[in-house]
Design an enzyme around this catalytic site. Structure first.
Site, PDB file in Angstrom:
ATOM      1  N   LYS A  13       0.824  -1.209   0.000  1.00  0.00           N
ATOM      2  CA  LYS A  13       0.000   0.000   0.000  1.00  0.00           C
ATOM      3  C   LYS A  13       0.861   1.262   0.000  1.00  0.00           C
ATOM      4  CE  LYS A  13      -2.276  -0.963   3.850  1.00  0.00           C
ATOM      5  NZ  LYS A  13      -1.776  -2.303   4.231  1.00  0.00           N
ATOM      6  N   ARG A  88      -9.206   0.444   9.285  1.00  0.00           N
ATOM      7  CA  ARG A  88      -8.786  -0.946   9.420  1.00  0.00           C
ATOM      8  C   ARG A  88      -9.849  -1.774  10.137  1.00  0.00           C
ATOM      9  NH1 ARG A  88      -2.938   0.066   9.218  1.00  0.00           N
ATOM     10  NH2 ARG A  88      -1.815  -1.883   9.038  1.00  0.00           N
ATOM     11  N   ARG A 123      11.375  -6.749   4.468  1.00  0.00           N
ATOM     12  CA  ARG A 123      11.093  -5.313   4.562  1.00  0.00           C
ATOM     13  C   ARG A 123      12.081  -4.607   5.499  1.00  0.00           C
ATOM     14  NH1 ARG A 123       5.207  -2.691   5.301  1.00  0.00           N
ATOM     15  NH2 ARG A 123       5.171  -3.645   7.356  1.00  0.00           N
ATOM     16  N   ARG A 156      11.478  -3.367  11.350  1.00  0.00           N
ATOM     17  CA  ARG A 156      10.470  -2.975  12.333  1.00  0.00           C
ATOM     18  C   ARG A 156      10.172  -4.148  13.255  1.00  0.00           C
ATOM     19  NH1 ARG A 156       5.647  -0.422   8.941  1.00  0.00           N
ATOM     20  NH2 ARG A 156       4.470  -1.866  10.235  1.00  0.00           N
ATOM     21  N   ARG A 167      -0.489 -10.449  12.701  1.00  0.00           N
ATOM     22  CA  ARG A 167      -1.040  -9.285  11.978  1.00  0.00           C
ATOM     23  C   ARG A 167      -1.906  -9.729  10.805  1.00  0.00           C
ATOM     24  NH1 ARG A 167       3.909  -5.881  10.426  1.00  0.00           N
ATOM     25  NH2 ARG A 167       2.439  -4.300   9.765  1.00  0.00           N
TER      26      ARG A 167
HETATM   27  P1  ADP Z   1       1.684  -1.878   7.285  1.00  0.00           P
HETATM   28  O1  ADP Z   1       2.346  -0.807   6.491  1.00  0.00           O
HETATM   29  O2  ADP Z   1       2.539  -3.054   7.504  1.00  0.00           O
HETATM   30  O3  ADP Z   1       0.310  -2.211   6.795  1.00  0.00           O
HETATM   31  P2  ADP Z   1       1.152   0.169   9.205  1.00  0.00           P
HETATM   32  O4  ADP Z   1       2.408   0.949   9.227  1.00  0.00           O
HETATM   33  O5  ADP Z   1       0.018   0.686   8.423  1.00  0.00           O
HETATM   34  O6  ADP Z   1       1.495  -1.322   8.742  1.00  0.00           O
HETATM   35  O7  ADP Z   1       0.652  -0.095  10.691  1.00  0.00           O
HETATM   36  C1  ADP Z   1       1.490  -0.605  11.698  1.00  0.00           C
HETATM   37  C2  ADP Z   1       0.733  -0.714  13.005  1.00  0.00           C
HETATM   38  O8  ADP Z   1       0.197   0.562  13.361  1.00  0.00           O
HETATM   39  C3  ADP Z   1      -0.461  -1.651  13.009  1.00  0.00           C
HETATM   40  O9  ADP Z   1      -0.095  -2.992  13.210  1.00  0.00           O
HETATM   41  C4  ADP Z   1      -1.265  -1.078  14.178  1.00  0.00           C
HETATM   42  O10 ADP Z   1      -0.721  -1.451  15.413  1.00  0.00           O
HETATM   43  C5  ADP Z   1      -1.061   0.425  14.016  1.00  0.00           C
HETATM   44  N1  ADP Z   1      -2.116   1.025  13.153  1.00  0.00           N
HETATM   45  C6  ADP Z   1      -1.918   1.696  11.982  1.00  0.00           C
HETATM   46  N2  ADP Z   1      -3.087   2.102  11.448  1.00  0.00           N
HETATM   47  C7  ADP Z   1      -4.054   1.667  12.295  1.00  0.00           C
HETATM   48  C8  ADP Z   1      -5.485   1.732  12.297  1.00  0.00           C
HETATM   49  N3  ADP Z   1      -6.163   2.334  11.300  1.00  0.00           N
HETATM   50  N4  ADP Z   1      -6.137   1.168  13.339  1.00  0.00           N
HETATM   51  C9  ADP Z   1      -5.497   0.560  14.336  1.00  0.00           C
HETATM   52  N5  ADP Z   1      -4.166   0.441  14.391  1.00  0.00           N
HETATM   53  C10 ADP Z   1      -3.443   0.981  13.387  1.00  0.00           C
END
Ligand code: ADP
Ligand code: ZN
Length: 211
Positions: A13, A88, A123, A156, A167
């Protein structure tokens, strides 16, 4: 354009958001990046989110909804934006609807669980600016160093193998239902993630040019 990007963690994304953001000249809003920045700056919100983010669980809805509400009120969002990582959960999507922002589309990047696990293990992210790289698919010019700001790249904590499976599970249970949610609104677009990033990008841009 007001766009939501859906997809499993690691589906790409963020990478697609960068390209769309440049082409349409609209900001990307990544809740993950905002939370990580807060964590680094030691703000109260960051402290509250730390245990969740490190263990790969979702940060409580009220926290992320608050973040998005504030961010969408800023000037640069008035012509459009890309939401990367929000909503989410169904309550987050409902909160967004109640903010009266009319979303044009929710684009879901489809990538199999097997491929996700492979991608996440490679990553690497920039400690300083949050830019994302991959040991195989998106190598920095110099190994271990961010192209943009020269800071070191790190793994990370929530990209460790055990956390990745958790996740993915959370994604299927809590986030994937959003596909039906936006399908019912007539806004869902799906794009199959391709082995090569640039092929996915082409599909994404072609699809967006039709809406
Ligand atoms: P990725 O890029 O791997 O999809 P993100 O950087 O978007 O992961 O998110 C990392 C973490 O941040 C999630 O696992 C969660 O803990 C938190 N997070 C991010 N966006 C949200 C959201 N919309 N609702 C709840 N938690 C979130
Ligand atoms: Zn950087």
């Amino acid at each position: 354009m007001k766009l939501i990007l859906l997809g499993a963690p690691g589906a790409g994304k963020g990478t697609q958001a960068e390209v769309i953001s440049e082409k349409y000249n609209i900001p990307t809003i990544s809740t993950g990046n905002i939370i990580r920045a807060a964590l680094k700056n030691g703000t109260q919100m960051g402290l509250k989110a730390k245990a969740y983010i490190d263990s790969g669980r979702l940060v409580p809805d009220d926290v992320v909804i608050g973040i998005i509400k504030e961010r969408l009120a800023e000037d640069d969002c008035q012509n459009g934006f890309i939401l990367d990582g929000f909503p989410r959960t169904i309550p987050q999507a409902e909160a967004l609807d109640s903010m009266n922002v009319s979303i044009d589309a929710a684009l879901s990047l489809e990538v199999s669980d097997r491929e996700i696990v492979k991608r996440m293990s490679g990553r690497r992210v920039c400690e300083k600016c949050g830019a994302s790289y991959h040991t195989e698919y998106k190598k920095p010019k110099t190994e271990g160093i961010c192209d943009g700001c020269g800071a070191p790249l790190i793994i990370r904590k929530d990209d460790e193998p055990d956390t990745v499976l958790d996740r993915l599970d959370i994604y299927h249970k809590q986030t994937e239902p959003l596909k039906s949610y936006y399908k019912n609104q007539g806004k869902l677009i799906t794009v199959e993630g391709q082995p090569k990033v640039e092929d996915t990008t082409k599909l994404v841009l072609d699809t967006l040019s039709e809406i």
